[in-house]
Design a protein around this motif. Sequence first.
Motif, PDB file in Angstrom:
ATOM      1  N   ILE A  20       1.264  -1.065   0.040  1.00 46.15           N
ATOM      2  CA  ILE A  20      -0.017   0.115   0.112  1.00 46.15           C
ATOM      3  C   ILE A  20       1.243   1.365  -0.122  1.00 46.15           C
ATOM      4  O   ILE A  20       2.090   1.106   0.161  1.00 46.15           O
ATOM      5  N   HIS A  42      -4.135   1.529  -2.640  1.00 45.73           N
ATOM      6  CA  HIS A  42      -3.991  -0.089  -3.226  1.00 45.73           C
ATOM      7  C   HIS A  42      -3.985  -1.121  -4.594  1.00 45.73           C
ATOM      8  O   HIS A  42      -4.815   0.295  -5.546  1.00 45.73           O
ATOM      9  N   LYS A  78      -3.087 -10.236  -4.440  1.00 50.15           N
ATOM     10  CA  LYS A  78      -2.515  -8.566  -4.898  1.00 50.15           C
ATOM     11  C   LYS A  78      -2.183  -8.597  -6.307  1.00 50.15           C
ATOM     12  O   LYS A  78      -1.429  -9.309  -7.550  1.00 50.15           O
ATOM     13  N   GLU A 119      -8.774   0.149  -2.695  1.00 51.25           N
ATOM     14  CA  GLU A 119      -8.823  -1.011  -2.455  1.00 51.25           C
ATOM     15  C   GLU A 119      -9.838  -1.715  -3.217  1.00 51.25           C
ATOM     16  O   GLU A 119     -11.866  -1.792  -2.922  1.00 51.25           O
TER      17      GLU A 119
END
Length: 182
Positions: A20, A42, A78, A119
């Motif tokens: 992040i 993010h 991610k 995010e």
Amino acid sequence: MNKFSEKTIKRETIFEGKIIDLSVHDVELPNGEMSKREIVNHPGAVAVIAVTDKDEVILVEQFRKPLEKTIAEIPAGKLEKGENPLQCAKRELEEETGLVAGKWTKLTSFYTSPGFANEIIYIYLAEQLSDGQLNLDEDEFVECFKATLEEAEKLIEKEIIHDAKTIYAIQYLNLLKYRCKK
């Protein structure tokens, strides 16, 4: 500008990390007043609800340091810079479970905490599972197991499944199955 928009006047990056970044924005509010917004940036993530031909969900059990406990989750990860969400889902499923899927369906996406983070998580359904290549990250220690949707709901009640993406995905899948029965 719509009636609720906030205009960023100044942006300062406070922290840049591996997962992040944190920035502080000076914003002009809809009423003309000024305020500050602390924002977690993010790159986004994927989560995979992998279902076996016996209608079992593949779960990954791992220790989560921010919680100081082990929880069960659906495989997730991610997005890498420029990575397509479906490609990320395929990569994460195989890396974490050693499975590949013959059929992929994008179910939905959602923002995890829009009050302070940007995010977004894309949820995919993976079916027609077969063996692939397990390839965990060097700092990743997980154990996979299978659960029926009924067993998964019990794990939610016991707070063994205790994260929003997994609960959301399981409930979403339950809703789809309910709709198909009608």
